[in-house]
Scaffold this active site. Structure first.
Site, mmCIF file in Angstrom:
data_model
loop_
_atom_site.group_PDB
_atom_site.id
_atom_site.type_symbol
_atom_site.label_atom_id
_atom_site.label_comp_id
_atom_site.label_asym_id
_atom_site.label_seq_id
_atom_site.Cartn_x
_atom_site.Cartn_y
_atom_site.Cartn_z
ATOM 1 N N LYS A 37 0.881 0.618 -7.814
ATOM 2 C CA LYS A 37 -0.178 0.880 -6.818
ATOM 3 C C LYS A 37 -0.702 2.304 -6.976
ATOM 4 C CE LYS A 37 0.679 -2.377 -3.149
ATOM 5 N NZ LYS A 37 0.979 -2.690 -1.775
ATOM 6 N N ARG A 150 -8.465 -6.241 10.721
ATOM 7 C CA ARG A 150 -8.335 -7.547 10.069
ATOM 8 C C ARG A 150 -8.657 -7.379 8.593
ATOM 9 N NH1 ARG A 150 -12.952 -9.937 13.690
ATOM 10 N NH2 ARG A 150 -13.637 -7.862 13.096
ATOM 11 N N ASN A 203 -1.507 -10.740 19.093
ATOM 12 C CA ASN A 203 -1.455 -11.724 18.011
ATOM 13 C C ASN A 203 -1.002 -13.089 18.521
ATOM 14 O OD1 ASN A 203 -2.454 -10.057 16.092
ATOM 15 N ND2 ASN A 203 -0.545 -9.741 14.986
ATOM 16 N N CYS A 255 0.312 -11.617 9.239
ATOM 17 C CA CYS A 255 0.575 -11.168 10.612
ATOM 18 C C CYS A 255 0.903 -12.294 11.601
ATOM 19 C CB CYS A 255 -0.612 -10.355 11.127
ATOM 20 S SG CYS A 255 -0.748 -8.765 10.275
HETATM 21 N N1 LIG Z 1 -2.311 -6.545 6.961
HETATM 22 C C1 LIG Z 1 -2.847 -6.567 8.166
HETATM 23 O O1 LIG Z 1 -3.923 -7.129 8.402
HETATM 24 C C2 LIG Z 1 -2.162 -5.869 9.317
HETATM 25 C C3 LIG Z 1 -2.875 -5.643 10.509
HETATM 26 C C4 LIG Z 1 -2.230 -4.991 11.546
HETATM 27 C C5 LIG Z 1 -0.900 -4.582 11.423
HETATM 28 N N2 LIG Z 1 -0.227 -4.838 10.255
HETATM 29 C C6 LIG Z 1 1.145 -4.355 10.135
HETATM 30 O O2 LIG Z 1 1.131 -3.173 9.357
HETATM 31 C C7 LIG Z 1 2.307 -3.094 8.543
HETATM 32 C C8 LIG Z 1 1.906 -2.963 7.088
HETATM 33 O O3 LIG Z 1 1.235 -4.147 6.712
HETATM 34 P P1 LIG Z 1 0.426 -4.254 5.337
HETATM 35 O O4 LIG Z 1 -0.254 -5.563 5.328
HETATM 36 O O5 LIG Z 1 -0.368 -3.015 5.152
HETATM 37 O O6 LIG Z 1 1.647 -4.253 4.302
HETATM 38 P P2 LIG Z 1 1.580 -4.133 2.714
HETATM 39 O O7 LIG Z 1 2.698 -4.936 2.199
HETATM 40 O O8 LIG Z 1 0.194 -4.403 2.225
HETATM 41 O O9 LIG Z 1 1.864 -2.579 2.444
HETATM 42 C C9 LIG Z 1 3.075 -1.963 2.682
HETATM 43 C C10 LIG Z 1 3.229 -0.854 1.647
HETATM 44 O O10 LIG Z 1 4.349 -0.063 1.985
HETATM 45 C C11 LIG Z 1 4.962 0.346 0.777
HETATM 46 N N3 LIG Z 1 6.323 0.825 1.041
HETATM 47 C C12 LIG Z 1 7.468 0.126 1.210
HETATM 48 N N4 LIG Z 1 8.499 0.952 1.426
HETATM 49 C C13 LIG Z 1 7.998 2.206 1.403
HETATM 50 C C14 LIG Z 1 8.560 3.499 1.590
HETATM 51 N N5 LIG Z 1 9.855 3.653 1.834
HETATM 52 N N6 LIG Z 1 7.751 4.562 1.512
HETATM 53 C C15 LIG Z 1 6.423 4.414 1.253
HETATM 54 N N7 LIG Z 1 5.836 3.218 1.086
HETATM 55 C C16 LIG Z 1 6.606 2.132 1.150
HETATM 56 C C17 LIG Z 1 4.879 -0.890 -0.094
HETATM 57 O O11 LIG Z 1 5.058 -0.582 -1.471
HETATM 58 C C18 LIG Z 1 3.464 -1.369 0.240
HETATM 59 O O12 LIG Z 1 2.511 -0.793 -0.645
HETATM 60 C C19 LIG Z 1 3.114 -4.341 8.873
HETATM 61 O O13 LIG Z 1 4.044 -4.019 9.867
HETATM 62 C C20 LIG Z 1 2.074 -5.309 9.406
HETATM 63 O O14 LIG Z 1 2.624 -6.231 10.289
HETATM 64 C C21 LIG Z 1 -0.839 -5.454 9.192
#
Ligand SMILES: NC(=O)c1ccc[n+]([C@@H]2O[C@H](COP(=O)([O-])OP(=O)(O)OC[C@H]3O[C@@H](n4cnc5c(N)ncnc54)[C@H](O)[C@@H]3O)[C@@H](O)[C@H]2O)c1
Length: 430
Positions: A37, A150, A203, A255
């Site tokens: 990434k 979203r 949600n 989610c």
């Molecule tokens: N995707 C959505 O639409 C959305 C919307 C609202 C809330 N959320 C919440 O936000 C959070 C993240 O979701 P996402 O979809 O962005 O996840 P994602 O999987 O796209 O991204 C998470 C990132 O964190 C990185 N990561 C893991 N461990 C790490 C560490 N120790 N240090 C630094 N980076 C690290 C991973 O490599 C990954 O790139 C979740 O809790 C999710 O429920 C997501």
């Protein structure tokens, strides 16, 4: 100069947050542990597809407010630290807190007193209270700031959110507020556990609307009503509103499925049976079976039938296939002996498929059936007359999103099946 912000996680939430904050003038560093990434980001590419994000990211980088690093490169942390790492579901349904824990361990050991940790990840209610108590002896403040963006419209959602929720002590909230000065939305200040619950309850409520209209769609099929018209009429009531009243094969994504399961787990853990939420989850699981059941009814055996699935992501305009209905449907069909060909407007990998097609035409040629799983514009707006004519004789079109024109499909010689759009609909499905 704005605030100094470090964001853990360059995923959908973390990268969008980092890019949007830096474009508003804050000095942002986004960290991740995934070197592939970071390599993409260093070359000016976003590691996933999100409309508008790459352009905004390039602008921020050229104005010098945005940078990327691996977690190990940072010795000490200070300023505002946002946590946006994943909290996927475990096998029990509970949120997997491994990544959050790793980040908090690093911060506890390496953050300067006065640092504010802002939790953007969705974490179970009760988490923040414990984390705040753990960090407080180190002089580290804690705030909960759930995210509501979203995928597919994340950048617009970030700037045009309808609310900002900040949970924490008055001191920590005051420290985080400047990040949102450029956002024209009401700011709700509350205590940490309420902020966490707001995210889950939101949600769960949206998922409830979806499962509710899906239940109504089943009844529509039984009594000969058309769910599109019913939803339109129901949604006109401003107390209800039209959003999330679209019947189909149910919700997916990273989610709703995991957050509803985690809330159900939380209720059970506290000895409470959240009947309504469990029904929402069950209805959603049932909706995904509809296309498989319908095809089995039409063909008897699915052995050696070719079925195309269109729209492999959990919603349009994203490349995210986490908990996408298409993957479960593909596995079920293959278990019944069908050959399953998938097509998505943006290439994605889905191992459950027999193969991936390069185009709609390739996917549908000689197929016995097609399932519309996600309503991408390219798919819905295609020339369905000629697509259907390229399919096998007496082909079946299962419209899992009620997005296609039944008359056009029937007119081209296929059987059309929607969700809550009965066949003898004399008024037309729309
Ligand atoms: N995707 C959505 O639409 C959305 C919307 C609202 C809330 N959320 C919440 O936000 C959070 C993240 O979701 P996402 O979809 O962005 O996840 P994602 O999987 O796209 O991204 C998470 C990132 O964190 C990185 N990561 C893991 N461990 C790490 C560490 N120790 N240090 C630094 N980076 C690290 C991973 O490599 C990954 O790139 C979740 O809790 C999710 O429920 C997501």
């Amino acid at each position: 100069m704005g605030e100094r912000v470090t964001v853990f996680g360059a995923g959908y939430v973390g990268l969008v947050t980092g890019v949007c904050l830096s474009s508003a003038g804050h000095e942002v560093k986004v960290l991740d542990v995934d070197s592939s990434k970071l390599a993409a980001l260093d070359q000016g590419r976003t590691p996933f597809f999100e409309p508008g994000l790459e352009d905004l990211m390039r602008e921020s980088r050229s104005q010098g407010t945005l940078s990327f690093a691996t977690v190990g490169d940072i010795g000490r942390f200070s300023g505002i630290v946002m946590v946006a790492v994943g909290t996927p579901a475990t096998a029990t349904g509970w949120a997997d807190m491994t990544y959050v824990r790793e980040v908090i361990d690093a911060l506890e050991a390496n953050a300067e007193p006065g640092t504010v940790v802002v939790m953007k990840s969705t974490v179970p209610p009760g988490t923040g209270r414990n984390l705040a108590a753990r960090l407080a002896p180190h002089g580290i403040l804690y705030a909960s700031n759930p995210e509501f963006l979203r995928e597919g419209t994340a950048v617009t959602d970030w700037f045009e959110t309808n609310r900002v929720v900040l949970g924490g002590s008055p001191e920590s909230i005051e420290r985080v507020k400047p990040l949102y000065e450029h956002i024209d939305a009401p700011l709700l200040e509350c205590e940490v556990t309420s902020a966490e619950m707001i995210k889950y309850a939101s949600n769960a409520f949206l998922a409830t609307k979806i499962s509710f209209i899906n239940e109504i769609a089943v009844l529509c099929d039984l009594v000969g009503a058309t769910v599109d018209q019913v939803a339109e009429g129901v949604g006109m009531d401003e107390r209800i509103g039209p959003a999330f009243l679209k019947a189909g094969i149910g919700y997916g994504g990273s989610c709703f499925p995991k957050d509803t399961r985690a809330l159900d787990f939380l209720a059970n853990f506290h000895g409470y049976d959240f009947h309504l939420l469990r029904a929402v989850i069950d209805v959603n699981a049932r909706q995904r079976l509809l296309p498989v059941r319908a095809l089995r009814e039409q063909f008897g055996s699915l052995e050696d039938r070719r079925v195309a699935i269109l729209g492999l992501t959990f919603k349009p305009d994203t490349d995210d296939t986490r908990e996408a209905p298409a993957s479960e449907i593909a596995s079920l069909l293959r278990a019944e002996g069908a050959e399953v060909v998938g097509y998505n407007p943006i290439p994605v990998v889905m191992p459950e498929l027999s193969r991936t097609a390069d185009s709609l035409e390739d996917a549908l040629a000689n197929a016995h059936a097609v399932i519309l799983a996600t309503e991408w514009d390219e798919i819905v707006g295609a020339d369905w007359g000629s697509l259907v004519r390229s399919m096998a004789d007496r082909a079946v079109v299962f419209d899992g999103r009620n997005a296609l024109d039944p008359q056009a499909i029937r007119g081209a010689g296929a059987k059309y099946i929607g969700v809550g759009r009965p066949e003898d609909d004399r008024h037309g499905a729309r």
